[in-house]
Write a protein that holds these residues in place. Structure first.
Motif, PDB file in Angstrom:
ATOM      1  N   GLU A  64       0.534  -0.644   0.209  1.00 62.80           N
ATOM      2  CA  GLU A  64       0.210  -0.032   0.476  1.00 62.80           C
ATOM      3  C   GLU A  64       1.000   1.275   0.244  1.00 62.80           C
ATOM      4  N   LEU A  65       0.655   2.136  -0.908  1.00 62.22           N
ATOM      5  CA  LEU A  65       1.039   3.256  -0.748  1.00 62.22           C
ATOM      6  C   LEU A  65       0.296   4.463  -0.469  1.00 62.22           C
ATOM      7  N   SER A  66      -0.131   5.699   0.479  1.00 63.71           N
ATOM      8  CA  SER A  66      -1.147   6.953   0.775  1.00 63.71           C
ATOM      9  C   SER A  66      -0.199   7.954   1.352  1.00 63.71           C
ATOM     10  N   MET A  67      -1.725   8.879   1.538  1.00 61.10           N
ATOM     11  CA  MET A  67      -0.825  10.219   1.613  1.00 61.10           C
ATOM     12  C   MET A  67      -1.907  10.747   2.374  1.00 61.10           C
ATOM     13  N   ASN A  68      -1.595  11.759   3.245  1.00 65.23           N
ATOM     14  CA  ASN A  68      -2.643  12.091   3.985  1.00 65.23           C
ATOM     15  C   ASN A  68      -2.244  13.718   4.508  1.00 65.23           C
ATOM     16  N   TYR A  69      -3.544  14.842   4.172  1.00 67.74           N
ATOM     17  CA  TYR A  69      -2.839  15.840   5.067  1.00 67.74           C
ATOM     18  C   TYR A  69      -3.817  16.501   6.016  1.00 67.74           C
ATOM     19  N   HIS A 102      -6.903  -4.842  -7.726  1.00 62.99           N
ATOM     20  CA  HIS A 102      -6.006  -3.624  -7.349  1.00 62.99           C
ATOM     21  C   HIS A 102      -7.199  -2.313  -6.806  1.00 62.99           C
ATOM     22  N   ARG A 103      -6.715  -1.750  -5.560  1.00 63.14           N
ATOM     23  CA  ARG A 103      -7.899  -0.711  -4.410  1.00 63.14           C
ATOM     24  C   ARG A 103      -7.369   0.613  -5.218  1.00 63.14           C
ATOM     25  N   LEU A 104      -8.056   1.772  -5.596  1.00 59.35           N
ATOM     26  CA  LEU A 104      -8.086   3.131  -4.656  1.00 59.35           C
ATOM     27  C   LEU A 104      -8.692   3.342  -3.912  1.00 59.35           C
ATOM     28  N   TYR A 105      -8.679   3.961  -2.846  1.00 61.74           N
ATOM     29  CA  TYR A 105      -9.640   4.710  -1.636  1.00 61.74           C
ATOM     30  C   TYR A 105      -9.464   5.991  -1.336  1.00 61.74           C
ATOM     31  N   PHE A 106     -10.334   7.072  -0.847  1.00 62.40           N
ATOM     32  CA  PHE A 106     -10.113   7.918  -0.613  1.00 62.40           C
ATOM     33  C   PHE A 106     -11.232   8.870   0.721  1.00 62.40           C
ATOM     34  N   GLU A 121     -14.416   8.426   7.775  1.00 58.80           N
ATOM     35  CA  GLU A 121     -15.531   8.006   6.320  1.00 58.80           C
ATOM     36  C   GLU A 121     -14.348   7.842   5.199  1.00 58.80           C
ATOM     37  N   ARG A 122     -13.943   6.755   4.647  1.00 57.75           N
ATOM     38  CA  ARG A 122     -13.650   6.080   3.371  1.00 57.75           C
ATOM     39  C   ARG A 122     -13.972   5.529   1.896  1.00 57.75           C
ATOM     40  N   TYR A 123     -14.277   6.143   1.217  1.00 57.89           N
ATOM     41  CA  TYR A 123     -14.968   5.534   0.362  1.00 57.89           C
ATOM     42  C   TYR A 123     -13.732   4.566  -0.906  1.00 57.89           C
ATOM     43  N   GLN A 124     -13.861   3.162  -0.880  1.00 50.12           N
ATOM     44  CA  GLN A 124     -12.916   2.457  -1.651  1.00 50.12           C
ATOM     45  C   GLN A 124     -13.586   1.651  -2.306  1.00 50.12           C
TER      46      GLN A 124
END
Length: 246
Positions: free
Chosen positions: A65-70, A108-112, A129-132
């Protein structure tokens, strides 16, 4: 000392469920992750994970997994990421009685999403709350007349499939003064957006973060999953994760 006793009591009760609920599976989840702060409010994280099922006798999946947060504000954080999953699908029988052995299936999975938090004294309450979105790639797998695999049939076509899920997690943490332990508990709902927000899975988790130092920490937890989906076994999970911050 009271908080330690309460935590140990709840953890012991949860672990005892493993022995009582024979109809449920048991697995172990392990992970290693690293986080790098790019700016004061923006960071990136990489993580590798390994999971088991079938009373921890069988590999369930590998993932990266590779993710970003702000951080928009002290109480609000945005997130997004990509996960590659290499899933070991259990053996099964087709509608015509043919046998398909275990096979590996890429996903393959994308989420935000966004997470809000509220602190009072040493307690922190948070809602995420996360959309996946997950896509299972199409592939062909061997097929046999029975489990002995003496007579091979034409390969089975596994079609591609996509799912969209809304994940809602409510969590509470307690920061023990002067202690490296930070116990937490959470409940997370997985609802299928494409099926009228039908509940697909529910997770209950209790555990603790343990700070080795300012940069290194370990997470230990017990998790119970009910109504699990195609990616994970239903039942009890013990997890351990190591993370480092740069």
């Amino acid at each position: 000392m009271k908080i330690y006793k309460a935590y140990l009591l709840v953890a012991g009760f949860c672990l005892s469920l493993t022995a009582m609920a024979q109809e449920d599976d048991f697995g172990i989840w392990t992970s290693v992750g690293a986080t790098k702060k790019i700016t004061k409010d923006f960071g990136i994280t990489g993580e590798l994970e390994y999971r088991t099922r079938n009373d921890s006798k069988t590999t369930e999946r590998w993932s990266g997994e590779l993710s970003m947060n702000y951080k928009l504000a002290p109480y609000l954080k945005l997130e997004g990421g990509y996960v590659y999953i290499y899933y070991n699908h259990p053996s099964e029988f087709t509608s015509k009685g043919n046998y398909i052995p275990e096979y590996w299936s890429p996903r393959h999975r994308l989420y935000f999403g966004a997470a809000g938090s509220y602190k009072t004294n040493r307690w922190t309450f948070s809602l995420r709350e996360r959309y996946q979105y997950t896509y299972r790639t199409s592939l062909t797998v061997p097929k046999y007349s029975d489990t002995s695999k003496t007579e091979q049939k034409s390969d089975e076509e596994i079609s591609g499939k996509s799912t969209s899920i809304l994940r809602s997690r409510l969590q509470v943490e307690y920061d023990i003064k002067g202690s490296p332990f930070k116990p937490f508990a959470s409940c997370e709902l997985f609802n299928l957006i494409s099926d009228g927000m039908k509940n697909d899975k529910t997770r209950w988790t209790i555990g603790t973060d343990f700070a080795l130092n300012k940069s290194n920490s370990i997470e230990l937890y017990y998790r119970y999953q009910k109504q699990a989906d195609d990616d994970e076994a239903n039942g009890h999970i013990l997890g351990i994760g190591y993370s480092i911050k740069f």
